[in-house]
Design a protein around this motif. Structure first.
Motif, short mmCIF file in Angstrom:
data_model
loop_
_atom_site.label_atom_id
_atom_site.label_comp_id
_atom_site.label_asym_id
_atom_site.label_seq_id
_atom_site.Cartn_x
_atom_site.Cartn_y
_atom_site.Cartn_z
N ARG A 91 31.22 -27.54 12.74
CA ARG A 91 32.33 -26.59 12.51
C ARG A 91 32.19 -26.03 11.10
O ARG A 91 31.71 -26.71 10.21
N TYR A 92 32.63 -24.80 10.96
CA TYR A 92 32.46 -24.09 9.69
C TYR A 92 33.80 -23.65 9.13
O TYR A 92 34.76 -23.42 9.86
N GLU A 93 33.82 -23.53 7.82
CA GLU A 93 34.92 -22.82 7.18
C GLU A 93 34.33 -21.58 6.53
O GLU A 93 33.14 -21.52 6.23
N TYR A 94 35.17 -20.61 6.34
CA TYR A 94 34.75 -19.30 5.83
C TYR A 94 35.27 -19.14 4.42
O TYR A 94 36.46 -19.28 4.16
N ASP A 152 40.41 -22.04 13.54
CA ASP A 152 41.65 -22.33 14.28
C ASP A 152 42.89 -21.98 13.47
O ASP A 152 43.87 -21.48 14.03
N GLN A 153 42.86 -22.23 12.17
CA GLN A 153 43.99 -21.88 11.32
C GLN A 153 44.19 -20.36 11.29
O GLN A 153 45.31 -19.87 11.37
N ARG A 192 29.64 -18.81 5.66
CA ARG A 192 30.06 -19.98 6.46
C ARG A 192 29.51 -21.23 5.81
O ARG A 192 28.33 -21.33 5.52
N CYS A 200 41.90 -15.54 3.77
CA CYS A 200 40.91 -16.25 2.95
C CYS A 200 41.39 -16.35 1.51
O CYS A 200 41.25 -17.41 0.88
N TYR A 203 31.77 -27.92 7.55
CA TYR A 203 32.66 -28.96 7.05
C TYR A 203 32.68 -30.16 7.99
O TYR A 203 33.29 -31.18 7.69
N GLN A 204 32.00 -30.04 9.15
CA GLN A 204 31.96 -31.13 10.13
C GLN A 204 30.62 -31.06 10.85
O GLN A 204 30.13 -29.97 11.15
N ARG A 229 40.79 -21.11 5.65
CA ARG A 229 39.33 -21.02 5.75
C ARG A 229 38.78 -21.38 7.13
O ARG A 229 37.63 -21.10 7.41
N ARG A 230 39.57 -22.00 7.95
CA ARG A 230 39.06 -22.49 9.23
C ARG A 230 39.50 -21.60 10.38
O ARG A 230 40.60 -21.05 10.39
#
Length: 147
Positions: free
Chosen positions: A77-80, A40-41, A68, A32, A71-72, A37-38
């Motif tokens: 879907r979320y980013e952290y 899958d990454q 969270r 982070c 972003y979509q 932030r995502r």
């Protein structure tokens, strides 16, 4: 003693470990700080199972270290993102990196070097007493149990 009971301990080390006490949690926090932030990454970089990553992210969110943000919309879907509580972990991460570089040297080239944004040169982090300006070491500080 189980990990989930440490959060109620009077010892601050035990309480801190109740949030950060496994190998994957600090790696998630590290990513982070590096701008990952995502989900899958993170999973791809860390190479851990979806279940373990989801568990650590949930734990960090519950502890107020991450939040969270969607972003979509479809599918959601979320980013952290690090919260202020999460950003306060930066000195711990820098200290851990510095300690590992000195005490657990890499077998090959190091993965990270911490640089000053002002000078571009590597830094030598130290913990300093804000009252005196003196470095804090095990030789000049005493910890007293209260209560």
């Amino acid at each position: 003693m189980k990990w989930d009971t440490l959060e109620n301990e009077p010892c601050p080390v035990a309480r801190g470990l109740s949030v950060l006490g496994d190998r994957w949690t600090m790696m998630v926090v590290r990513d982070c700080f590096l701008g990952i932030r995502r989900f899958d990454q993170m999973q791809q970089r860390l190479g851990i199972t979806r279940h373990v990553l989801a568990d650590r992210l949930r734990k960090l969110e519950t502890a107020g270290v991450l939040r969270r943000d969607p972003y979509q919309d479809r599918p959601v879907r979320y980013e952290y993102r690090l919260t202020e509580r999460g950003k306060a972990l930066y000195p711990i991460l820098v200290t851990l990196i510095d300690w590992a570089e000195e005490n657990v040297p890499p077998k090959t080239v190091t993965a990270m070097t911490i640089l000053s944004q002002e000078t571009g040169r590597p830094i030598d982090p130290i913990l300093v007493d804000s009252n005196t300006g003196n470095p804090i070491t095990h030789r000049n500080v005493t910890v007293r149990k209260t209560g």
